[in-house]
Motif scaffolding. Structure first.
Motif, PDB file in Angstrom:
ATOM      1  N   GLY A  16      97.635  34.318  48.765  1.00 31.84           N
ATOM      2  CA  GLY A  16      97.619  32.556  49.972  1.00 31.84           C
ATOM      3  C   GLY A  16      99.448  31.839  49.990  1.00 31.84           C
ATOM      4  O   GLY A  16     100.197  31.246  50.493  1.00 31.84           O
ATOM      5  N   ILE A  17      99.749  32.465  48.546  1.00 31.40           N
ATOM      6  CA  ILE A  17     101.149  31.215  48.327  1.00 31.40           C
ATOM      7  C   ILE A  17     102.426  31.975  49.309  1.00 31.40           C
ATOM      8  O   ILE A  17     102.764  31.273  50.482  1.00 31.40           O
ATOM      9  CB  ILE A  17     101.976  31.230  47.054  1.00 31.40           C
ATOM     10  CG1 ILE A  17     101.238  30.626  46.228  1.00 31.40           C
ATOM     11  CG2 ILE A  17     103.185  30.874  47.147  1.00 31.40           C
ATOM     12  CD1 ILE A  17     101.075  30.884  44.699  1.00 31.40           C
ATOM     13  N   PHE A  18     102.589  33.782  49.070  1.00 28.88           N
ATOM     14  CA  PHE A  18     103.352  34.652  49.987  1.00 28.88           C
ATOM     15  C   PHE A  18     102.205  34.433  51.624  1.00 28.88           C
ATOM     16  O   PHE A  18     103.879  34.425  52.670  1.00 28.88           O
ATOM     17  CB  PHE A  18     102.752  35.960  50.313  1.00 28.88           C
ATOM     18  CG  PHE A  18     102.628  36.889  48.396  1.00 28.88           C
ATOM     19  CD1 PHE A  18     103.909  35.837  47.220  1.00 28.88           C
ATOM     20  CD2 PHE A  18     101.777  37.595  47.676  1.00 28.88           C
ATOM     21  CE1 PHE A  18     104.160  36.077  47.030  1.00 28.88           C
ATOM     22  CE2 PHE A  18     102.814  38.331  46.812  1.00 28.88           C
ATOM     23  CZ  PHE A  18     103.700  37.325  45.749  1.00 28.88           C
ATOM     24  N   ALA A  19     101.116  33.845  52.117  1.00 29.30           N
ATOM     25  CA  ALA A  19     100.693  33.985  52.979  1.00 29.30           C
ATOM     26  C   ALA A  19     101.104  32.231  54.152  1.00 29.30           C
ATOM     27  O   ALA A  19     102.090  32.758  55.178  1.00 29.30           O
ATOM     28  CB  ALA A  19      99.111  33.639  53.348  1.00 29.30           C
ATOM     29  N   LEU A  20     101.388  31.744  53.368  1.00 29.87           N
ATOM     30  CA  LEU A  20     102.173  30.454  53.119  1.00 29.87           C
ATOM     31  C   LEU A  20     103.840  30.716  53.837  1.00 29.87           C
ATOM     32  O   LEU A  20     103.717  29.992  55.019  1.00 29.87           O
ATOM     33  CB  LEU A  20     102.139  29.502  52.425  1.00 29.87           C
ATOM     34  CG  LEU A  20     100.649  28.525  52.161  1.00 29.87           C
ATOM     35  CD1 LEU A  20     100.626  27.824  50.965  1.00 29.87           C
ATOM     36  CD2 LEU A  20     100.171  27.863  53.741  1.00 29.87           C
ATOM     37  N   ILE A 198     107.264  23.150  56.581  1.00 30.93           N
ATOM     38  CA  ILE A 198     106.329  22.366  55.537  1.00 30.93           C
ATOM     39  C   ILE A 198     105.050  23.213  54.893  1.00 30.93           C
ATOM     40  O   ILE A 198     104.911  23.235  53.823  1.00 30.93           O
ATOM     41  CB  ILE A 198     105.750  21.275  56.614  1.00 30.93           C
ATOM     42  CG1 ILE A 198     105.990  20.312  57.423  1.00 30.93           C
ATOM     43  CG2 ILE A 198     103.710  21.567  55.539  1.00 30.93           C
ATOM     44  CD1 ILE A 198     104.893  19.617  58.309  1.00 30.93           C
ATOM     45  N   LEU A 199     105.225  24.598  55.079  1.00 27.00           N
ATOM     46  CA  LEU A 199     104.585  25.417  54.617  1.00 27.00           C
ATOM     47  C   LEU A 199     105.311  26.100  53.418  1.00 27.00           C
ATOM     48  O   LEU A 199     104.589  26.708  52.326  1.00 27.00           O
ATOM     49  CB  LEU A 199     104.367  26.581  55.363  1.00 27.00           C
ATOM     50  CG  LEU A 199     102.747  26.775  56.197  1.00 27.00           C
ATOM     51  CD1 LEU A 199     102.958  27.952  57.854  1.00 27.00           C
ATOM     52  CD2 LEU A 199     101.833  26.255  56.293  1.00 27.00           C
ATOM     53  N   GLY A 200     106.836  25.823  53.629  1.00 25.04           N
ATOM     54  CA  GLY A 200     107.303  26.757  52.389  1.00 25.04           C
ATOM     55  C   GLY A 200     107.569  25.723  50.889  1.00 25.04           C
ATOM     56  O   GLY A 200     107.162  26.072  50.702  1.00 25.04           O
ATOM     57  N   CYS A 201     107.275  24.314  51.676  1.00 23.26           N
ATOM     58  CA  CYS A 201     107.227  22.865  50.607  1.00 23.26           C
ATOM     59  C   CYS A 201     106.089  23.302  49.358  1.00 23.26           C
ATOM     60  O   CYS A 201     106.300  23.564  49.171  1.00 23.26           O
ATOM     61  CB  CYS A 201     107.873  21.545  51.077  1.00 23.26           C
ATOM     62  SG  CYS A 201     107.419  20.462  50.089  1.00 23.26           S
ATOM     63  N   LEU A 202     104.538  23.843  50.514  1.00 29.12           N
ATOM     64  CA  LEU A 202     103.154  24.147  49.769  1.00 29.12           C
ATOM     65  C   LEU A 202     103.574  25.226  49.374  1.00 29.12           C
ATOM     66  O   LEU A 202     102.786  25.713  47.682  1.00 29.12           O
ATOM     67  CB  LEU A 202     102.287  23.529  50.799  1.00 29.12           C
ATOM     68  CG  LEU A 202     102.660  22.289  52.064  1.00 29.12           C
ATOM     69  CD1 LEU A 202     101.334  23.032  53.084  1.00 29.12           C
ATOM     70  CD2 LEU A 202     101.146  21.954  51.105  1.00 29.12           C
ATOM     71  N   ALA A 203     103.960  26.202  49.619  1.00 28.40           N
ATOM     72  CA  ALA A 203     104.402  27.392  48.820  1.00 28.40           C
ATOM     73  C   ALA A 203     104.982  27.292  47.978  1.00 28.40           C
ATOM     74  O   ALA A 203     105.014  27.627  46.867  1.00 28.40           O
ATOM     75  CB  ALA A 203     104.650  28.751  49.304  1.00 28.40           C
ATOM     76  N   GLY A 204     105.904  26.551  47.022  1.00 29.83           N
ATOM     77  CA  GLY A 204     106.813  25.859  46.360  1.00 29.83           C
ATOM     78  C   GLY A 204     105.909  25.337  45.277  1.00 29.83           C
ATOM     79  O   GLY A 204     106.329  25.428  44.148  1.00 29.83           O
ATOM     80  N   VAL A 205     105.354  24.072  45.550  1.00 29.00           N
ATOM     81  CA  VAL A 205     104.793  23.047  45.225  1.00 29.00           C
ATOM     82  C   VAL A 205     103.794  24.141  43.986  1.00 29.00           C
ATOM     83  O   VAL A 205     103.319  24.153  43.229  1.00 29.00           O
ATOM     84  CB  VAL A 205     103.893  22.350  45.518  1.00 29.00           C
ATOM     85  CG1 VAL A 205     103.161  21.771  44.978  1.00 29.00           C
ATOM     86  CG2 VAL A 205     105.214  21.185  46.471  1.00 29.00           C
ATOM     87  N   MET A 206     103.176  25.558  44.622  1.00 27.24           N
ATOM     88  CA  MET A 206     102.161  25.922  44.386  1.00 27.24           C
ATOM     89  C   MET A 206     102.634  26.590  43.463  1.00 27.24           C
ATOM     90  O   MET A 206     101.674  27.235  42.435  1.00 27.24           O
ATOM     91  CB  MET A 206     100.984  27.186  45.861  1.00 27.24           C
ATOM     92  CG  MET A 206     100.447  26.235  46.719  1.00 27.24           C
ATOM     93  SD  MET A 206     100.158  27.119  48.287  1.00 27.24           S
ATOM     94  CE  MET A 206      98.303  27.474  47.193  1.00 27.24           C
ATOM     95  N   ILE A 207     103.557  27.262  43.482  1.00 26.74           N
ATOM     96  CA  ILE A 207     103.736  28.389  42.586  1.00 26.74           C
ATOM     97  C   ILE A 207     104.937  28.008  42.016  1.00 26.74           C
ATOM     98  O   ILE A 207     104.814  27.939  40.736  1.00 26.74           O
ATOM     99  CB  ILE A 207     104.937  29.481  43.047  1.00 26.74           C
ATOM    100  CG1 ILE A 207     104.835  30.732  41.611  1.00 26.74           C
ATOM    101  CG2 ILE A 207     106.107  29.119  43.960  1.00 26.74           C
ATOM    102  CD1 ILE A 207     105.993  31.595  43.144  1.00 26.74           C
ATOM    103  N   ALA A 208     105.529  26.384  41.128  1.00 25.21           N
ATOM    104  CA  ALA A 208     106.530  25.997  40.860  1.00 25.21           C
ATOM    105  C   ALA A 208     105.418  26.029  38.858  1.00 25.21           C
ATOM    106  O   ALA A 208     106.333  25.859  38.228  1.00 25.21           O
ATOM    107  CB  ALA A 208     106.433  24.464  40.849  1.00 25.21           C
ATOM    108  N   PRO A 209     103.961  25.566  39.128  1.00 23.48           N
ATOM    109  CA  PRO A 209     103.888  25.167  38.060  1.00 23.48           C
ATOM    110  C   PRO A 209     103.977  26.522  37.468  1.00 23.48           C
ATOM    111  O   PRO A 209     104.068  26.805  35.913  1.00 23.48           O
ATOM    112  CB  PRO A 209     102.310  24.914  38.521  1.00 23.48           C
ATOM    113  CG  PRO A 209     102.210  23.940  39.382  1.00 23.48           C
ATOM    114  CD  PRO A 209     103.462  24.795  40.213  1.00 23.48           C
ATOM    115  N   THR A 210     103.691  27.156  37.420  1.00 24.20           N
ATOM    116  CA  THR A 210     103.690  29.160  37.070  1.00 24.20           C
ATOM    117  C   THR A 210     105.264  29.035  36.649  1.00 24.20           C
ATOM    118  O   THR A 210     105.456  29.839  35.497  1.00 24.20           O
ATOM    119  CB  THR A 210     102.904  30.029  37.754  1.00 24.20           C
ATOM    120  OG1 THR A 210     104.257  30.238  39.146  1.00 24.20           O
ATOM    121  CG2 THR A 210     101.717  29.799  38.601  1.00 24.20           C
TER     122      THR A 210
END
Length: 291
Positions: A16-20, A198-210
């Motif tokens: 999903g992160i890659f897809a965004l 926006i999609l790039g930001c969402l992908a970044g927010v989703m992967i940042a906690p890892t």
């Protein structure tokens, strides 16, 4: 079976992160006829904005994310309005070089504004997990899966069922003809750049906690998003999304079942072999130019 299911669920989160990110790349490609090399770097910059508002300003995480999305919208709009529109006479390859220049700009601006030390961004749901047939996945992981699928569903509905989607698809088909038909192509491309950011930001927010929020936060996401676009095909909006989920699933399965060291490399080798036999991708069609 439970191990396979757990790997599959985690792969859906990664895919999903890659897809965004891939969808952001393909939207720019289809509406502007250029490959947006700075997609990941802009996502990294706006993830820093989210982290800044959360750690320095003290805003709640949900409010920090909203601030990041506003920043993403503005940064995407500024890139289109200030740079891309003034490069109309530049060749397609020239515009792509401009996006390479954007990488350097955002890599330079980010440490000037936010410092050079690694930052951290927490999960939306810090603890807890849910089980499916013996496979466990965290609440935050499930939230990421749901958010990713919901965004994909909404965007595909937008593209297929709304006037804005029709304008985007018309512009993607032929910008000059779309302009003659009265489609506001400038507004469409402005929307495309803002949406991609926006999609790039969402992908970044989703992967940042890892991981840590650093300048190379989105490097792996960017590479896999580009590969997903090639695998799925640049001729459709949904092909790269399908390619992203395939990469997410196969990568984890190969790493677990084949080799923890060479699994990722084996995946890329298989993709190269596939592209040799079908260079236009899974969904893409061979382009024939009339002379």
């Amino acid at each position: 079976m439970s191990t396979f299911l757990q790997l599959f669920l985690r792969s859906l989160e990664t895919g999903g992160i890659f897809a965004l990110a891939a969808l952001g790349i393909i939207i720019i490609y289809r509406t502007n006829n250029l490959i947006h090399f700075a997609q990941g770097t802009m996502g990294m910059f706006n993830t820093y904005v989210v982290t800044f508002f959360f750690t320095t300003v003290g805003a709640p995480l949900w409010l920090a994310v909203i601030c990041g999305l506003v920043s993403a919208t503005l940064s995407g709009a500024v890139v289109d309005f200030v740079i891309i529109r003034n490069a109309k006479k530049v060749t397609a390859s020239g515009k792509e070089i401009i996006t390479l220049g954007l990488i350097m700009i955002f890599l330079g601006i980010t440490p000037m504004l936010f410092g050079v030390d690694p930052l951290s961004l927490p999960k939306f749901i810090p603890t807890g997990s849910v089980s499916f047939f013996g496979a466990a996945i965290s609440y935050n992981g499930m939230l990421n899966i749901i958010i990713g699928l919901a965004i994909m569903g909404f965007l595909f509905y937008l593209l297929q069922k709304t006037k804005l989607g029709l304008a985007i698809r018309t512009t993607a088909s032929n910008e000059y003809t779309a302009r003659l038909m009265g489609v506001p192509t400038r507004s469409v491309t402005l929307f495309a750049w803002a949406l991609a950011a926006i999609l790039g930001c969402l992908a970044g927010v989703m992967i940042a906690p890892t991981t840590s929020v650093t300048l190379n936060l989105m490097d792996s996401v960017q590479v896999n998003a580009f590969i997903a676009c090639v695998l799925g095909g640049f001729q459709t909006f949904y092909g790269p999304v399908l390619g992203a989920y395939i990469i997410g699933v196969l990568k984890n399965l190969l790493i677990y079942y084949v080799s923890s060291v060479w699994g990722e490399q084996i995946l890329y080798l298989l993709i190269i072999v596939f592209i040799v036999f079908k260079p236009w991708g899974l969904i893409g069609k061979k382009t024939i130019k009339k002379v």
